[in-house]
Design an enzyme around this catalytic site. Sequence first.
Site, mmCIF file in Angstrom:
data_model
loop_
_atom_site.group_PDB
_atom_site.id
_atom_site.type_symbol
_atom_site.label_atom_id
_atom_site.label_comp_id
_atom_site.label_asym_id
_atom_site.label_seq_id
_atom_site.Cartn_x
_atom_site.Cartn_y
_atom_site.Cartn_z
ATOM 1 N N TRP A 244 24.063 -22.566 55.290
ATOM 2 C CA TRP A 244 24.043 -21.322 55.847
ATOM 3 C C TRP A 244 25.242 -20.509 55.429
ATOM 4 O O TRP A 244 26.517 -21.048 55.423
ATOM 5 C CB TRP A 244 24.040 -21.552 57.363
ATOM 6 C CG TRP A 244 24.140 -20.118 58.135
ATOM 7 C CD1 TRP A 244 23.233 -19.258 58.121
ATOM 8 C CD2 TRP A 244 25.040 -20.011 59.357
ATOM 9 N NE1 TRP A 244 23.439 -18.410 59.037
ATOM 10 C CE2 TRP A 244 24.629 -18.730 59.731
ATOM 11 C CE3 TRP A 244 26.052 -20.565 60.018
ATOM 12 C CZ2 TRP A 244 25.108 -18.006 60.782
ATOM 13 C CZ3 TRP A 244 26.605 -19.967 61.029
ATOM 14 C CH2 TRP A 244 26.094 -18.770 61.418
ATOM 15 N N ASP B 198 25.837 -29.551 62.637
ATOM 16 C CA ASP B 198 25.760 -28.192 63.243
ATOM 17 C C ASP B 198 24.103 -28.237 63.573
ATOM 18 O O ASP B 198 23.167 -28.775 62.644
ATOM 19 C CB ASP B 198 25.550 -26.981 62.073
ATOM 20 C CG ASP B 198 25.341 -25.730 62.840
ATOM 21 O OD1 ASP B 198 24.982 -25.566 63.828
ATOM 22 O OD2 ASP B 198 25.492 -24.906 61.872
ATOM 23 N N ALA C 20 21.175 -26.266 65.042
ATOM 24 C CA ALA C 20 20.780 -24.703 65.737
ATOM 25 C C ALA C 20 19.276 -24.670 66.265
ATOM 26 O O ALA C 20 18.909 -23.697 66.355
ATOM 27 C CB ALA C 20 21.186 -23.852 64.637
ATOM 28 N N LYS D 199 18.012 -20.412 69.611
ATOM 29 C CA LYS D 199 16.742 -20.356 68.996
ATOM 30 C C LYS D 199 15.633 -21.176 70.021
ATOM 31 O O LYS D 199 14.817 -20.703 70.356
ATOM 32 C CB LYS D 199 16.372 -20.903 67.497
ATOM 33 C CG LYS D 199 17.547 -20.819 66.806
ATOM 34 C CD LYS D 199 17.733 -19.609 65.994
ATOM 35 C CE LYS D 199 19.338 -19.391 65.713
ATOM 36 N NZ LYS D 199 19.201 -18.683 64.326
HETATM 37 C C1 LMR Z 1 19.841 -17.365 60.050
HETATM 38 O O1 LMR Z 1 20.256 -18.064 59.329
HETATM 39 O O2 LMR Z 1 19.377 -16.558 59.818
HETATM 40 C C2 LMR Z 1 20.350 -17.490 61.601
HETATM 41 O O3 LMR Z 1 21.085 -18.211 61.698
HETATM 42 C C3 LMR Z 1 20.797 -16.000 62.061
HETATM 43 C C4 LMR Z 1 22.234 -15.841 61.604
HETATM 44 O O4 LMR Z 1 23.236 -15.459 62.394
HETATM 45 O O5 LMR Z 1 22.469 -15.885 60.327
#
Ligand code: LMR
Length: 394
Positions: A127, A208, A210, A243
């Site tokens: 991410w 992590d 999520a 989420k």
């Molecule tokens: C994403 O990866 O799109 C989500 O986790 C939202 C974000 O905050 O980036």
Amino acid sequence: MFEQLKEKPADKIIALAQAYREDPRETKIDLGVGVYKTPEGVTPIMRAVKAAEKRLWEEETTKAYTALAGDPAFLDAMIGLVLGEAVARGQVAAIATPGGTGAVRQGFDLVKMAAPGARVFVSDPTWPNHLSILAHMGMEVVPYRYFDTATCAVDFAGMMVDLEGLRAGDVVLLHGCCHNPTGANLNLTEWRAVVDHLNARGALPMIDIAYQGFGDGLEADAAAVRFVAANCPEVLIAASCSKNFGIYRERTGILMAVAQERGLHKVTQGNLAYLNRQNYSFPPDHGARLVSMVLGDEALRADWQAELEELRLGMLKLREQMAAELQRLSGSDRFGFIAQHRGMFSLLGASPEQVARMREQHGIYMVGDSRINIAGLNASSVPVLARAMIEAGV
Ligand code: LMR
């Protein structure tokens, strides 16, 4: 003083959402930011959350501060949801945080306080905000191979070779389930090998998680994190409620620090509460309270689980439709990985040029690395995306 400030690069996921909003084409398709959407493109408030909110409005008698660590009922409920029976409650220090991002940030901060020189190994790719936060905090990042772009599956051999570089006290950031951005996940045998290796090296896993409930189900998605917690001397876990409870803007998350050594609990808990105090004092409570109400009430919990399961199965169906459509159009099985991936995202393996072409010609918005949000699709946009991919030469 402000003239000293330098322009900051825009977060690519947030910038994409803005570009989508500004596109006037009615046929545009938003596969960007990771937010669940119904086939009609709506992000609903989940039934149980709405019911809890009503009840809260009637029953809440004060808005006085909670504890620095957050409401204990929320912490207990979330520890139960994520860790199940894997470890004893007395082994888990925890704080409520503003969303999963807040938990990630506090986790890195705790690492920095405990081991200022620790390096953080991150999957390549990960991410983007993981990297941005680590850079902002001045922490050293070491990427490890994770995704095989030829097969669109996990490059486990490459990952293990790169984790050979671990030193005692390093941190390895792992995605508990539904890897973001790739959608490709380790199986339990591979998790076992990772745990053995980290333990042999004296490295700390930080997980992590999520998207619990978006992959193979609430329990299955927590299996890896539970295994790691039960089998490593220490682990950090950042979990998000954004989420799976659909409460994105309420900013609800939890950071857990699990230690086998019971004597560490008090000092770890104290440090976590200290971190909350330094950064924002008390964590947001509204979303946390809704979560503990839903998890603590049999009927609300059952309804929440049923709705979450509907969302999960809907996304799986879209994955299968997408893989089938691409097989039909391409005459090959090379897109079968879309049905194998789990969670909200898949990395399609398209080049930045191909991604740009799909956006320009068809108004299809995906992140530049070709990550799509599966929940942004519906039965009629699946064939549009599939055709655009083939036309772009993916
Ligand atoms: C994403 O990866 O799109 C989500 O986790 C939202 C974000 O905050 O980036």
